[in-house]
Design a protein around this motif. Sequence first.
Motif, PDB file in Angstrom:
ATOM      1  N   MET A 191      77.669 -22.093  47.517  1.00  0.00           N
ATOM      2  CA  MET A 191      76.725 -22.131  48.628  1.00  0.00           C
ATOM      3  C   MET A 191      77.129 -23.304  49.514  1.00  0.00           C
ATOM      4  O   MET A 191      77.208 -24.448  49.053  1.00  0.00           O
ATOM      5  N   VAL A 192      77.436 -23.015  50.772  1.00  0.00           N
ATOM      6  CA  VAL A 192      77.777 -24.043  51.753  1.00  0.00           C
ATOM      7  C   VAL A 192      76.902 -23.795  52.975  1.00  0.00           C
ATOM      8  O   VAL A 192      76.965 -22.726  53.584  1.00  0.00           O
ATOM      9  N   ASN A 193      76.069 -24.748  53.294  1.00  0.00           N
ATOM     10  CA  ASN A 193      75.125 -24.609  54.417  1.00  0.00           C
ATOM     11  C   ASN A 193      74.305 -23.322  54.307  1.00  0.00           C
ATOM     12  O   ASN A 193      74.155 -22.580  55.278  1.00  0.00           O
ATOM     13  N   ASN A 194      73.808 -23.052  53.123  1.00  0.00           N
ATOM     14  CA  ASN A 194      72.983 -21.874  52.855  1.00  0.00           C
ATOM     15  C   ASN A 194      73.709 -20.550  53.074  1.00  0.00           C
ATOM     16  O   ASN A 194      73.079 -19.533  53.334  1.00  0.00           O
ATOM     17  N   LYS A 195      75.029 -20.582  53.037  1.00  0.00           N
ATOM     18  CA  LYS A 195      75.828 -19.365  53.124  1.00  0.00           C
ATOM     19  C   LYS A 195      76.701 -19.260  51.890  1.00  0.00           C
ATOM     20  O   LYS A 195      77.223 -20.261  51.404  1.00  0.00           O
ATOM     21  N   GLN A 196      76.861 -18.048  51.396  1.00  0.00           N
ATOM     22  CA  GLN A 196      77.672 -17.805  50.212  1.00  0.00           C
ATOM     23  C   GLN A 196      79.159 -17.761  50.600  1.00  0.00           C
ATOM     24  O   GLN A 196      79.534 -17.124  51.573  1.00  0.00           O
ATOM     25  N   VAL A 197      79.995 -18.467  49.845  1.00  0.00           N
ATOM     26  CA  VAL A 197      81.447 -18.424  50.016  1.00  0.00           C
ATOM     27  C   VAL A 197      82.017 -17.812  48.743  1.00  0.00           C
ATOM     28  O   VAL A 197      81.817 -18.336  47.648  1.00  0.00           O
ATOM     29  N   TYR A 198      82.710 -16.699  48.912  1.00  0.00           N
ATOM     30  CA  TYR A 198      83.266 -15.968  47.775  1.00  0.00           C
ATOM     31  C   TYR A 198      84.733 -16.325  47.582  1.00  0.00           C
ATOM     32  O   TYR A 198      85.433 -16.646  48.554  1.00  0.00           O
ATOM     33  N   PRO A 199      85.235 -16.232  46.345  1.00  0.00           N
ATOM     34  CA  PRO A 199      86.657 -16.510  46.111  1.00  0.00           C
ATOM     35  C   PRO A 199      87.549 -15.543  46.903  1.00  0.00           C
ATOM     36  O   PRO A 199      87.226 -14.367  47.037  1.00  0.00           O
TER      37      PRO A 199
END
Length: 176
Positions: A130-138
Motif C-alpha cells: 500500500m503506497v498512498n492508499n493505492k495497491q502496488v502489485y508485484p
Amino acid sequence: MKDRIDNNIIYVLMDFLSGRNFKVKMGSSYSSSKNLQIGCVQGSILGPKLFTLYTSQIPSVLPDDCFVVSYADDTYVALSGKDMTDLKNRLEHTMSNHDSYLGAIGMVTNVDKTELLNFSRRKIKGPTLMVNNKQVYPSETLKVLGVKFQPDLSWDTHIRETISRLRSIIKKPYQK
C-alpha cells in the motif's frame, strides 16, 4: 546544505529559478501566462544538477541496510527481509518515509509509476504494497535504464527483446 554553499551562488541560483512563467499552446491558441512557483527549466544545463542536489538527501531518510540507486527522477530501492511479512512491513515503512520526505520538499510519489519486483531463486508470490492508499502489485519485470530485470535474475526477457529490436533495425535499409 545551505550553510555549505556560498551566498553569492545562492543568489545566482535564486535568480535563475525565480521570475519564470509559462503558457500552454493548443493548436494555434495560447493560454494566458501563469507564474511558475516551483521547478527548474527542462533542457537547461543547470537543471539536472539542481534536481540532483534537491533530491540528494533521500537516502538519508531510508533504512541503513536499504540499497538506493537514483538516476534523474527515478529512484530504485532494494530491501531484504526474514520472510514475506517482514519484507512487506519494511517496504511499506520505507515507502512511507520516502513519501513523507518528498512531501516535505514539495514533491510527490507517483504511485502509478511505482513498481515492485521480488527477486528470488524460487518462484514465490511477492507481497503487494500500500503506497498512498493505492495497491502496488508485484511486476513480472522491472526496466532500469533500458535493462529488463526478472525475478529470478535471468536475462531471457531482456535478451529476447534486444534481439527483436536489433532484427527490426537490421531489416531497415540504411539511410543517410
